[in-house]
Design an enzyme around this catalytic site. Sequence first.
Site, PDB file in Angstrom:
ATOM      1  N   ASP A 199       0.849  -1.186   0.000  1.00 58.03           N
ATOM      2  CA  ASP A 199       0.000   0.000   0.000  1.00 58.03           C
ATOM      3  C   ASP A 199       0.893   1.247   0.000  1.00 58.03           C
ATOM      4  OD1 ASP A 199      -2.856   1.055   0.499  1.00 58.03           O
ATOM      5  OD2 ASP A 199      -1.690   2.050   2.059  1.00 58.03           O
ATOM      6  N   GLU A 244       1.764   0.265  -4.956  1.00 57.60           N
ATOM      7  CA  GLU A 244       1.337   1.572  -5.456  1.00 57.60           C
ATOM      8  C   GLU A 244       2.535   2.519  -5.432  1.00 57.60           C
ATOM      9  OE1 GLU A 244      -3.269   1.845  -3.977  1.00 57.60           O
ATOM     10  OE2 GLU A 244      -1.721   2.128  -2.451  1.00 57.60           O
TER      11      GLU A 244
END
Length: 514
Positions: A101, A138
């Site tokens: 993340d 990400e």
Amino acid sequence: NGAARVLECRRMVQALNTSIGMRVVVDVVYNHTLGSGPHGTTSVLDKVVPGYYLRRTSQGDIENSTCCNNTASEHYMMGRLIVDDLVHWATTYKVDGFRFDLMGHIMKSVMLRARDSLRALTLEKDGVDGSKIYMYGEGWDYAEVANNQRGVNAGQLNLANTGIGSFNDRIREACNGGSPFADPRLQGYMTGLYLQPSGYPQGSLEDQLGHFSHLADVISVGLAGNLRTYTLTDKAGNTVSGEDVKFGGGAPCGYAASPEETVNYVSAHDNETLFDTIMLKAAPQARLEDRCRMNHMSTALVALAQGVPFFHAGDEILRSKSLDRDSYNSGDWFNRLDFTYQTNNFGVGMPGYAKNEPRWDIHGPLLANPDLKPNEAHIRAALNNMHELLRIRRSSPLFRLRSAAAVQERVSFLNCGPKAIPGVIVMAIKDGGSHEPDLEQLDPEFECTVTVFNARPSSATIVLPKNMAKNLQLHPVQVSSADPQLVNATFDEALGEISVPKRTTAVFVSKRIQ
């Protein structure tokens, strides 16, 4: 009972691996903590060494750009915590990969230490083959870490030659149109820009064509693994590299050094689902059947591109969250997945106020329109489409090339340059053999593949080069397709022409002569 939960989790991973044959990826969130301070009930790291593990502003406040309490991986022991935890998950739980993340908020040096530590794991010593563990995440470059302000971060543009994957937002935004932060009605390549304008202000038709042609270049780079050095012919007829093609703000489109570093996708858990995105962007006159085919075509881009394909749960069944753009706290009512295929969950109510209220005036008429609610037949058609795409990808190693060199020498694009037919992307992939003696043979069945993505609201015919226009036939999976339109996908060898119906992806192959 913490011990029982640990055991249950390990058994779950083991069962998925051994009983079903599925690999397991863990979503890890190292970029922030829930609490901070020496007295907070949910504070942990800030109690161990106050002020060390969390990132501060120049005024001494805790950075909150991730959402809250950003961690400081530029501090060695925070980085070590991340690396040690990953090794623990790999050796103790036997997971097969990690999805990071907000990976761009982690320093690149930490990611490389983690990669090397995981790759060093062996079956003999650790019970794990670390060379098979995949890392991706990400790679967004923003806020206090933007432009390497806190050290070289694990952003997209810094990950070439690391073997670490990052989400390719280029192909997502070219396909869908706009961005998650722009007006949701902005159209893209698959949602009707230029070909079927929605009426929302997007410039003149000439302006739209210029932008549309640029999006074709962006998608082509994505189909080629989003490689920075891959060369192709752009909309103006120039030979350019992937990094020469520009993305929003002038950033390079291609940034990867190998296909494994690109994770292609068109939707994820953040923002609207793919189906909802199409609902917001498609022209009012676009019928539900056409919108569903936009969904089919968008997933085809991901399934047939070089690199790692990523699908959001429900892409294959037209999943809707009734236009909710942030369903984290929306409960099962909006997050429902119906595997009986009776409903896709569109039109079950107005999405929550906190994240969606500014768009309610757009949402209301769409959600109230019964003609936009798919039935079981629509949902099963999408499911069949996904199954067929995955079978096609699996059928040939040509759709899964392993290096930038292999992509460059095998993948090419037709219908390029200023004379291209708008809305048609043609990707050819060749293999070695008697016809290509200087190229290693990878596929025992096919000499080449020609994939046509026809996003037009009408059929399209493409003339192939003479050296390619022979022995082509529809892929065996599509010969028996559940999609009735594929009957009209044809190749005329005498004329060297491929014809493909509207809003259809057709894959043609040249079989080897046994």
